[in-house]
Design a protein around this motif. Structure first.
Motif, PDB file in Angstrom:
ATOM      1  N   GLY A 262      42.996  12.349  56.121  1.00 10.96           N
ATOM      2  CA  GLY A 262      42.729  13.683  56.647  1.00 10.96           C
ATOM      3  C   GLY A 262      41.455  13.687  57.463  1.00 10.96           C
ATOM      4  N   ILE A 263      41.519  14.203  58.673  1.00 10.70           N
ATOM      5  CA  ILE A 263      40.367  14.255  59.574  1.00 10.70           C
ATOM      6  C   ILE A 263      40.027  15.721  59.820  1.00 10.70           C
ATOM      7  N   LEU A 264      38.889  16.170  59.320  1.00 14.17           N
ATOM      8  CA  LEU A 264      38.477  17.562  59.476  1.00 14.17           C
ATOM      9  C   LEU A 264      37.778  17.736  60.814  1.00 14.17           C
ATOM     10  N   HIS A 265      38.103  18.841  61.496  1.00  9.50           N
ATOM     11  CA  HIS A 265      37.573  18.988  62.842  1.00  9.50           C
ATOM     12  C   HIS A 265      36.663  20.194  63.045  1.00  9.50           C
ATOM     13  N   PHE A 266      37.040  21.390  62.661  1.00 12.95           N
ATOM     14  CA  PHE A 266      36.176  22.528  62.923  1.00 12.95           C
ATOM     15  C   PHE A 266      36.634  23.761  62.155  1.00 12.95           C
ATOM     16  N   VAL A 267      35.668  24.674  61.962  1.00 16.95           N
ATOM     17  CA  VAL A 267      35.906  26.001  61.382  1.00 16.95           C
ATOM     18  C   VAL A 267      35.361  26.991  62.410  1.00 16.95           C
ATOM     19  N   PRO A 268      36.190  27.433  63.350  1.00 16.49           N
ATOM     20  CA  PRO A 268      35.684  28.193  64.500  1.00 16.49           C
ATOM     21  C   PRO A 268      35.339  29.649  64.233  1.00 16.49           C
ATOM     22  N   GLY A 269      35.538  30.115  63.008  1.00 12.92           N
ATOM     23  CA  GLY A 269      35.194  31.499  62.720  1.00 12.92           C
ATOM     24  C   GLY A 269      36.363  32.458  62.787  1.00 12.92           C
TER      25      GLY A 269
END
Length: 383
Positions: free
Chosen positions: A335-342
């Motif tokens: 699993g590759i986590l990328h972003f939590v854009p809001g």
């Protein structure tokens, strides 16, 4: 000199005569007081200036984590926003190496197909509006584009521009406000981690000391300093991954190595180090076993990690319990986590065994940050 006057009268130069004699003691006292006042004023101004400069310099501290360029290979001529944008919508730019920040896309003008190798030709980094308008060239000498050297940190764009004689990457950066390009005068950087308005932080290798290091460079004068050294690969104390957040270095550190060479039994701990001293301040209550391509990111005080087939979350300060927010599919192993854009979601990528029907092995998801069912947004094949 001025004309001599009556006793006790002032002449035009301000020297008083009394009884035909100059009152030297009084004059010396006045001169000493005036000089003392002048020196005091100068000291106050100097100290004020130093404090003002120091305050102004400290006031620039605004922590930026590194936003890396993603190398999203193109398939059938379609390039997707993928790991850096919402919902995996297509973008008009002809690029597969890019990132997105504040409704601007920053990209290397190249479309790399899955079967192509990374080229060593010098390429350009450009930026534009999301619809492809207002194109601006930021750099023209980008070396080994797509290999992870391109990092956007606030108003600074960092990239590799050449190898040195020891085949270590040399880095330059562009100020996005002024367009000015400068080079980092060091040969010790492997990965750029973050920027606080004064220092750029990195992990790398000191060839003279033959040590892995966490370091930082003061951009105003180029001073390069070592925060701490750490162990070699497969030795206890080795840092397998590191992220910079709010002035702290979050280090995935090997803490236990059972006897016998079996990396699947290695235990890692998330250690939090000071960005000022490099010293360990605390450990988060989360352990990783094995060295199977762990991924983690930190956003708005939360640490998200891919851990043993699950996506988990816990407070970055270690004050709360770990929570599982998603479970990976049975055939997904990375699993590759990328972003939590809001927008209420965490976006992540999962690598799996090749599906015999679709021939795909790479899947792009989003999941509510409070937990729930993962939603598949896109899928493709990647080598």
């Amino acid at each position: 000199m001025g004309k001599r006057g009556a006793a006790g009268k002032e002449l035009r130069f301000g020297i008083r005569y009394h009884g035909g004699r100059i009152r030297m003691k009084e004059i010396n006292k006045k001169l000493w007081i005036s000089a003392a006042i002048a020196v005091t004023v100068m000291l106050v101004l100097v100290v004020f200036g130093v404090l003002h400069t120091f305050s102004e310099d400290r006031g620039k501290s605004s922590f930026y984590s590194a936003r890396g360029f993603s190398n999203m290979c193109a398939y059938e001529g379609v390039v997707y926003r993928g790991v850096n944008g919402v919902y995996g919508e297509s973008i008009p730019q002809q690029s597969s190496i890019f990132t997105i920040q504040e409704d601007k896309i920053y990209y290397v003008e190249k479309v790399q197909e899955a079967y192509e190798g990374v080229t060593d030709e010098l390429l350009s980094i450009k930026c534009s509006d999301m619809n492809g308008s207002n194109v601006e060239v930021l750099a023209k000498d980008v070396f080994l584009a797509g290999m992870g050297h391109e990092k956007l940190l606030g108003d600074k764009l960092f990239y590799g521009y050449e190898y040195d004689d020891s085949y270590r990457m040399r880095y330059a950066y562009v100020d996005l406000n002024t367009g000015e390009r400068k080079e980092l005068k060091t040969d010790r950087i492997d990965n750029i981690l973050g920027y606080d308005g004064r220092y750029v932080y990195y992990n790398g290798y000191d060839g003279a000391e033959e040590k892995n290091i966490l370091g930082r460079i003061y951009l105003k004068n180029g001073k390069d300093e070592t925060l701490t050294a750490y162990s070699q690969v497969d030795e206890v104390g080795y840092i397998d991954g590191v992220s910079f957040y709010e002035g702290k270095l979050y280090c995935l550190t090997l803490v236990t190595k059972p006897e016998g060479y079996d990396y699947r039994t290695y235990e890692y701990q998330m250690q939090v180090r000071s960005g000022e001293s490099g010293k360990v301040e605390r450990e988060l209550p989360i352990s990783f076993t094995g060295s199977a391509n762990y991924s983690f990111l930190i956003e708005k005080g939360k640490l998200y990690a891919s851990l043993a087939g699950k996506i988990v979350m816990l407070p970055a300060d270690g004050s709360g319990e770990m929570k599982t927010i998603a479970a990976m599919k049975a055939d997904e192993y990375w699993g590759i986590l990328h972003f939590v854009p809001g927008d209420g979601y965490l976006y992540y990528e999962a690598i799996a065994q090749v599906n015999e029907e679709t021939q795909n092995n790479d899947y792009f998801y989003r999941v509510p940050i409070d937990g729930g069912e993962s939603e598949l947004l896109n899928e493709w094949f990647i080598i």
